[in-house]
Design a protein around this motif. Sequence first.
Motif, PDB file in Angstrom:
ATOM      1  N   LEU A 133       0.818  -1.215   0.000  1.00 37.97           N
ATOM      2  CA  LEU A 133       0.000   0.000   0.000  1.00 37.97           C
ATOM      3  C   LEU A 133       0.855   1.270   0.000  1.00 37.97           C
ATOM      4  O   LEU A 133       0.330   2.356  -0.252  1.00 37.97           O
ATOM      5  CB  LEU A 133      -0.978  -0.004   1.171  1.00 37.97           C
ATOM      6  CG  LEU A 133      -2.084  -1.052   1.075  1.00 37.97           C
ATOM      7  CD1 LEU A 133      -2.938  -1.044   2.336  1.00 37.97           C
ATOM      8  CD2 LEU A 133      -2.950  -0.834  -0.151  1.00 37.97           C
ATOM      9  N   ARG A 184       0.666   2.389  -3.751  1.00 42.14           N
ATOM     10  CA  ARG A 184      -0.589   2.950  -4.275  1.00 42.14           C
ATOM     11  C   ARG A 184      -1.785   2.362  -3.555  1.00 42.14           C
ATOM     12  O   ARG A 184      -1.679   1.376  -2.840  1.00 42.14           O
ATOM     13  CB  ARG A 184      -0.709   2.674  -5.771  1.00 42.14           C
ATOM     14  CG  ARG A 184      -0.779   1.198  -6.132  1.00 42.14           C
ATOM     15  CD  ARG A 184      -0.785   1.014  -7.645  1.00 42.14           C
ATOM     16  NE  ARG A 184      -0.808  -0.384  -8.000  1.00 42.14           N
ATOM     17  CZ  ARG A 184      -1.906  -1.119  -8.143  1.00 42.14           C
ATOM     18  NH1 ARG A 184      -3.090  -0.584  -7.941  1.00 42.14           N
ATOM     19  NH2 ARG A 184      -1.841  -2.396  -8.480  1.00 42.14           N
ATOM     20  N   THR A 185      -2.940   2.974  -3.779  1.00 39.94           N
ATOM     21  CA  THR A 185      -4.211   2.455  -3.298  1.00 39.94           C
ATOM     22  C   THR A 185      -4.507   1.163  -4.040  1.00 39.94           C
ATOM     23  O   THR A 185      -4.246   1.053  -5.234  1.00 39.94           O
ATOM     24  CB  THR A 185      -5.326   3.497  -3.570  1.00 39.94           C
ATOM     25  OG1 THR A 185      -5.028   4.666  -2.803  1.00 39.94           O
ATOM     26  CG2 THR A 185      -6.685   2.976  -3.200  1.00 39.94           C
ATOM     27  N   ARG A 227      -7.198  -2.514  -4.384  1.00 39.43           N
ATOM     28  CA  ARG A 227      -8.418  -3.241  -4.070  1.00 39.43           C
ATOM     29  C   ARG A 227      -8.043  -4.577  -3.441  1.00 39.43           C
ATOM     30  O   ARG A 227      -6.906  -5.030  -3.528  1.00 39.43           O
ATOM     31  CB  ARG A 227      -9.245  -3.432  -5.334  1.00 39.43           C
ATOM     32  CG  ARG A 227      -9.750  -2.092  -5.887  1.00 39.43           C
ATOM     33  CD  ARG A 227     -10.489  -2.233  -7.161  1.00 39.43           C
ATOM     34  NE  ARG A 227     -11.735  -2.963  -6.925  1.00 39.43           N
ATOM     35  CZ  ARG A 227     -12.618  -3.233  -7.867  1.00 39.43           C
ATOM     36  NH1 ARG A 227     -12.422  -2.846  -9.110  1.00 39.43           N
ATOM     37  NH2 ARG A 227     -13.718  -3.894  -7.574  1.00 39.43           N
ATOM     38  N   ILE A 272      -4.580   2.080   7.872  1.00 39.02           N
ATOM     39  CA  ILE A 272      -5.152   2.118   6.526  1.00 39.02           C
ATOM     40  C   ILE A 272      -6.586   2.596   6.625  1.00 39.02           C
ATOM     41  O   ILE A 272      -7.196   2.565   7.700  1.00 39.02           O
ATOM     42  CB  ILE A 272      -5.110   0.746   5.811  1.00 39.02           C
ATOM     43  CG1 ILE A 272      -6.014  -0.273   6.509  1.00 39.02           C
ATOM     44  CG2 ILE A 272      -3.683   0.239   5.684  1.00 39.02           C
ATOM     45  CD1 ILE A 272      -6.213  -1.564   5.721  1.00 39.02           C
ATOM     46  N   ARG A 315     -10.397   2.321   4.447  1.00 37.41           N
ATOM     47  CA  ARG A 315     -11.150   1.582   3.446  1.00 37.41           C
ATOM     48  C   ARG A 315     -12.215   2.512   2.889  1.00 37.41           C
ATOM     49  O   ARG A 315     -12.950   3.144   3.650  1.00 37.41           O
ATOM     50  CB  ARG A 315     -11.794   0.369   4.115  1.00 37.41           C
ATOM     51  CG  ARG A 315     -12.672  -0.445   3.228  1.00 37.41           C
ATOM     52  CD  ARG A 315     -13.197  -1.625   3.983  1.00 37.41           C
ATOM     53  NE  ARG A 315     -13.892  -1.175   5.189  1.00 37.41           N
ATOM     54  CZ  ARG A 315     -14.936  -1.784   5.720  1.00 37.41           C
ATOM     55  NH1 ARG A 315     -15.391  -2.885   5.190  1.00 37.41           N
ATOM     56  NH2 ARG A 315     -15.513  -1.310   6.791  1.00 37.41           N
ATOM     57  N   GLU A 316     -12.263   2.581   1.566  1.00 39.03           N
ATOM     58  CA  GLU A 316     -13.293   3.387   0.916  1.00 39.03           C
ATOM     59  C   GLU A 316     -14.192   2.461   0.113  1.00 39.03           C
ATOM     60  O   GLU A 316     -13.713   1.679  -0.711  1.00 39.03           O
ATOM     61  CB  GLU A 316     -12.680   4.439  -0.006  1.00 39.03           C
ATOM     62  CG  GLU A 316     -13.708   5.371  -0.602  1.00 39.03           C
ATOM     63  CD  GLU A 316     -13.103   6.499  -1.421  1.00 39.03           C
ATOM     64  OE1 GLU A 316     -13.884   7.317  -1.918  1.00 39.03           O
ATOM     65  OE2 GLU A 316     -11.875   6.568  -1.560  1.00 39.03           O
ATOM     66  N   GLU A 359     -11.616   0.034  -1.838  1.00 42.86           N
ATOM     67  CA  GLU A 359     -10.204   0.342  -1.994  1.00 42.86           C
ATOM     68  C   GLU A 359      -9.566   0.596  -0.635  1.00 42.86           C
ATOM     69  O   GLU A 359     -10.197   1.141   0.272  1.00 42.86           O
ATOM     70  CB  GLU A 359     -10.000   1.573  -2.878  1.00 42.86           C
ATOM     71  CG  GLU A 359     -10.373   1.355  -4.319  1.00 42.86           C
ATOM     72  CD  GLU A 359     -10.089   2.562  -5.201  1.00 42.86           C
ATOM     73  OE1 GLU A 359     -10.016   2.363  -6.414  1.00 42.86           O
ATOM     74  OE2 GLU A 359      -9.954   3.682  -4.667  1.00 42.86           O
ATOM     75  N   TYR A 360      -8.304   0.206  -0.529  1.00 39.90           N
ATOM     76  CA  TYR A 360      -7.538   0.373   0.705  1.00 39.90           C
ATOM     77  C   TYR A 360      -6.362   1.310   0.440  1.00 39.90           C
ATOM     78  O   TYR A 360      -5.662   1.166  -0.546  1.00 39.90           O
ATOM     79  CB  TYR A 360      -7.029  -0.978   1.210  1.00 39.90           C
ATOM     80  CG  TYR A 360      -8.152  -1.912   1.563  1.00 39.90           C
ATOM     81  CD1 TYR A 360      -8.728  -1.882   2.827  1.00 39.90           C
ATOM     82  CD2 TYR A 360      -8.670  -2.782   0.619  1.00 39.90           C
ATOM     83  CE1 TYR A 360      -9.781  -2.716   3.150  1.00 39.90           C
ATOM     84  CE2 TYR A 360      -9.728  -3.624   0.932  1.00 39.90           C
ATOM     85  CZ  TYR A 360     -10.271  -3.588   2.196  1.00 39.90           C
ATOM     86  OH  TYR A 360     -11.321  -4.405   2.505  1.00 39.90           O
ATOM     87  N   THR A 361      -6.173   2.261   1.353  1.00 38.98           N
ATOM     88  CA  THR A 361      -5.124   3.268   1.229  1.00 38.98           C
ATOM     89  C   THR A 361      -4.452   3.452   2.583  1.00 38.98           C
ATOM     90  O   THR A 361      -5.117   3.373   3.621  1.00 38.98           O
ATOM     91  CB  THR A 361      -5.737   4.624   0.805  1.00 38.98           C
ATOM     92  OG1 THR A 361      -6.524   4.439  -0.353  1.00 38.98           O
ATOM     93  CG2 THR A 361      -4.681   5.668   0.538  1.00 38.98           C
TER      94      THR A 361
END
Length: 109
Positions: free
Chosen positions: A28, A31-32, A34, A63, A65-66, A76-78
């Motif tokens: 991560l 980048r972001t 899935r 992190i 989660r969106e 998506e995880y960032t």
Amino acid sequence: MDKTYEHPIEVTLNVVCGKWKALILCHLLDRTMRFGELQKKIPKISKKMLAQQLRELEKEQLIEREIFPEVPPKVEYTLTKYGRDLEETLYFMTEWGKEHRDKFEKSGA
């Protein structure tokens, strides 16, 4: 229940300990991603374990989660800003591993 740490490294180990958390965080950093992308990057992790580790990292606020309102749902995880604070630590752990990989692969450790 409050935890008491006897040494500061215990805090770091608590966050990145285990085989999967540090690896997820390293991916991560780039980048972001899935869920499926992370699973492809870490093929030895089961879906159940990946989901559990992601939940723990989210709970630890490393992190975020969106969830996108789509069908099927897109998630998506960032890394959070707080999670990015581990970037230098993860870098040094990676570099140390590169330098010592041969020793551990040959010894089977």
